[in-house]
Scaffold this motif. Structure first.
Motif, PDB file in Angstrom:
ATOM      1  N   LYS A   1       0.882  -0.816   0.008  1.00 20.40           N
ATOM      2  CA  LYS A   1      -0.248   0.090   0.084  1.00 20.40           C
ATOM      3  C   LYS A   1       0.412   1.216   0.211  1.00 20.40           C
ATOM      4  O   LYS A   1       0.523   2.220  -0.145  1.00 20.40           O
ATOM      5  N   GLN A   2       2.123   0.692  -0.113  1.00 18.34           N
ATOM      6  CA  GLN A   2       3.058   2.662  -0.282  1.00 18.34           C
ATOM      7  C   GLN A   2       3.229   2.914   1.220  1.00 18.34           C
ATOM      8  O   GLN A   2       2.934   4.383   1.371  1.00 18.34           O
ATOM      9  N   VAL A   3       2.753   2.602   2.581  1.00 20.19           N
ATOM     10  CA  VAL A   3       2.522   3.518   3.111  1.00 20.19           C
ATOM     11  C   VAL A   3       4.173   3.294   4.260  1.00 20.19           C
ATOM     12  O   VAL A   3       4.200   4.060   5.005  1.00 20.19           O
ATOM     13  N   ILE A   4       4.534   2.386   4.187  1.00 18.99           N
ATOM     14  CA  ILE A   4       6.521   2.436   3.944  1.00 18.99           C
ATOM     15  C   ILE A   4       6.987   1.590   3.001  1.00 18.99           C
ATOM     16  O   ILE A   4       6.726   1.250   1.843  1.00 18.99           O
ATOM     17  N   ALA A   5       8.406   2.897   2.917  1.00 19.78           N
ATOM     18  CA  ALA A   5       9.448   2.019   2.135  1.00 19.78           C
ATOM     19  C   ALA A   5       9.897   1.018   1.646  1.00 19.78           C
ATOM     20  O   ALA A   5      10.060  -0.242   3.122  1.00 19.78           O
ATOM     21  N   VAL A   6       9.742   0.145   0.769  1.00 21.36           N
ATOM     22  CA  VAL A   6      10.692  -1.051   0.788  1.00 21.36           C
ATOM     23  C   VAL A   6      11.885  -1.647   1.518  1.00 21.36           C
ATOM     24  O   VAL A   6      12.738  -2.235   2.852  1.00 21.36           O
ATOM     25  N   SER A   7      13.298  -0.310   0.864  1.00 21.54           N
ATOM     26  CA  SER A   7      13.766  -0.674   2.229  1.00 21.54           C
ATOM     27  C   SER A   7      13.630   0.865   2.968  1.00 21.54           C
ATOM     28  O   SER A   7      13.385   2.023   2.235  1.00 21.54           O
ATOM     29  N   PRO A   8      14.310   0.722   4.229  1.00 20.51           N
ATOM     30  CA  PRO A   8      14.791  -0.289   4.929  1.00 20.51           C
ATOM     31  C   PRO A   8      13.980  -0.568   5.594  1.00 20.51           C
ATOM     32  O   PRO A   8      14.901  -1.495   6.093  1.00 20.51           O
ATOM     33  N   ALA A   9      12.830  -0.636   5.254  1.00 18.86           N
ATOM     34  CA  ALA A   9      12.092  -1.589   5.938  1.00 18.86           C
ATOM     35  C   ALA A   9      11.958  -3.374   5.673  1.00 18.86           C
ATOM     36  O   ALA A   9      11.859  -3.856   6.544  1.00 18.86           O
ATOM     37  N   LYS A  10      12.008  -3.607   5.074  1.00 17.12           N
ATOM     38  CA  LYS A  10      12.107  -5.142   4.449  1.00 17.12           C
ATOM     39  C   LYS A  10      13.771  -5.329   5.057  1.00 17.12           C
ATOM     40  O   LYS A  10      13.611  -6.873   5.748  1.00 17.12           O
ATOM     41  N   THR A  11      14.813  -4.938   4.904  1.00 16.38           N
ATOM     42  CA  THR A  11      15.344  -5.531   5.234  1.00 16.38           C
ATOM     43  C   THR A  11      15.898  -5.219   6.974  1.00 16.38           C
ATOM     44  O   THR A  11      16.295  -6.334   7.553  1.00 16.38           O
ATOM     45  N   LEU A  12      15.096  -4.250   8.088  1.00 13.53           N
ATOM     46  CA  LEU A  12      15.618  -4.210   8.656  1.00 13.53           C
ATOM     47  C   LEU A  12      14.294  -5.265   9.580  1.00 13.53           C
ATOM     48  O   LEU A  12      14.815  -5.604  10.100  1.00 13.53           O
ATOM     49  N   ILE A  13      12.995  -5.446   8.981  1.00 10.94           N
ATOM     50  CA  ILE A  13      12.133  -6.395  10.107  1.00 10.94           C
ATOM     51  C   ILE A  13      12.082  -7.055   9.511  1.00 10.94           C
ATOM     52  O   ILE A  13      12.007  -8.380   9.567  1.00 10.94           O
ATOM     53  N   GLY A  14      11.971  -7.296   7.826  1.00 10.33           N
ATOM     54  CA  GLY A  14      11.264  -8.799   7.422  1.00 10.33           C
ATOM     55  C   GLY A  14      12.436  -9.472   7.334  1.00 10.33           C
ATOM     56  O   GLY A  14      12.187 -10.403   7.609  1.00 10.33           O
ATOM     57  N   ILE A  15      13.915  -8.881   6.217  1.00  5.00           N
ATOM     58  CA  ILE A  15      14.827 -10.114   7.005  1.00  5.00           C
ATOM     59  C   ILE A  15      15.503 -10.202   8.827  1.00  5.00           C
ATOM     60  O   ILE A  15      15.831 -10.566   8.980  1.00  5.00           O
TER      61      ILE A  15
END
Length: 128
Positions: free
Chosen positions: A60-74
């Protein structure tokens, strides 16, 4: 983003996720005992829900893929959840002759975690 910053974000998220995993596992052990791997199940369910929410927020583009995916997801969720512990828990139950507990552990970890990832995604996608 530099490669060093990327790895630092993964390390920060990973350390936080690992600490939360330990806390949840120890809490579940104290509350429910050693008869079933409730700690692993709990972190896998929680992590699946959070992963669904994360991907919904990214979609939904509420948060950016990077850094969220890196910090939170990975980092964070990668350290919080654990397939290797789930596998070992299941193998130990099998070796101890607890076939029903082993089957229940497998079914709950797979089905409930997939459902929780879907639910997390739906919670985000339904809003606005």
């Amino acid at each position: 983003m530099s490669i060093i910053k990327l790895y630092m974000m993964i390390a920060l998220g990973g350390a936080s996720g690992a600490c939360l995993r330990f806390f949840i596992s120890e809490t579940m052990l104290k509350l429910l005992g050693r008869g079933f791997p409730f700690g692993t199940l709990t972190v896998n369910i929680l992590g699946s829900l959070l992963m669904g929410i994360l991907y919904g927020l990214i979609d939904k583009q509420v948060i950016a893929v990077s850094p969220a995916k890196t910090l939170i997801g990975i980092g964070f969720l990668g350290a919080l959840t654990t397939f290797s512990t789930f596998s070992m828990d299941s193998l130990l139950l099998l070796q101890q002759g607890h076939f029903i507990k082993m089957a229940l552990n497998i079914i709950l970890n797979v089905m409930v975690c997939i459902f929780m990832a879907w639910l997390g995604l739906q919670l985000v996608m339904q809003k606005g």
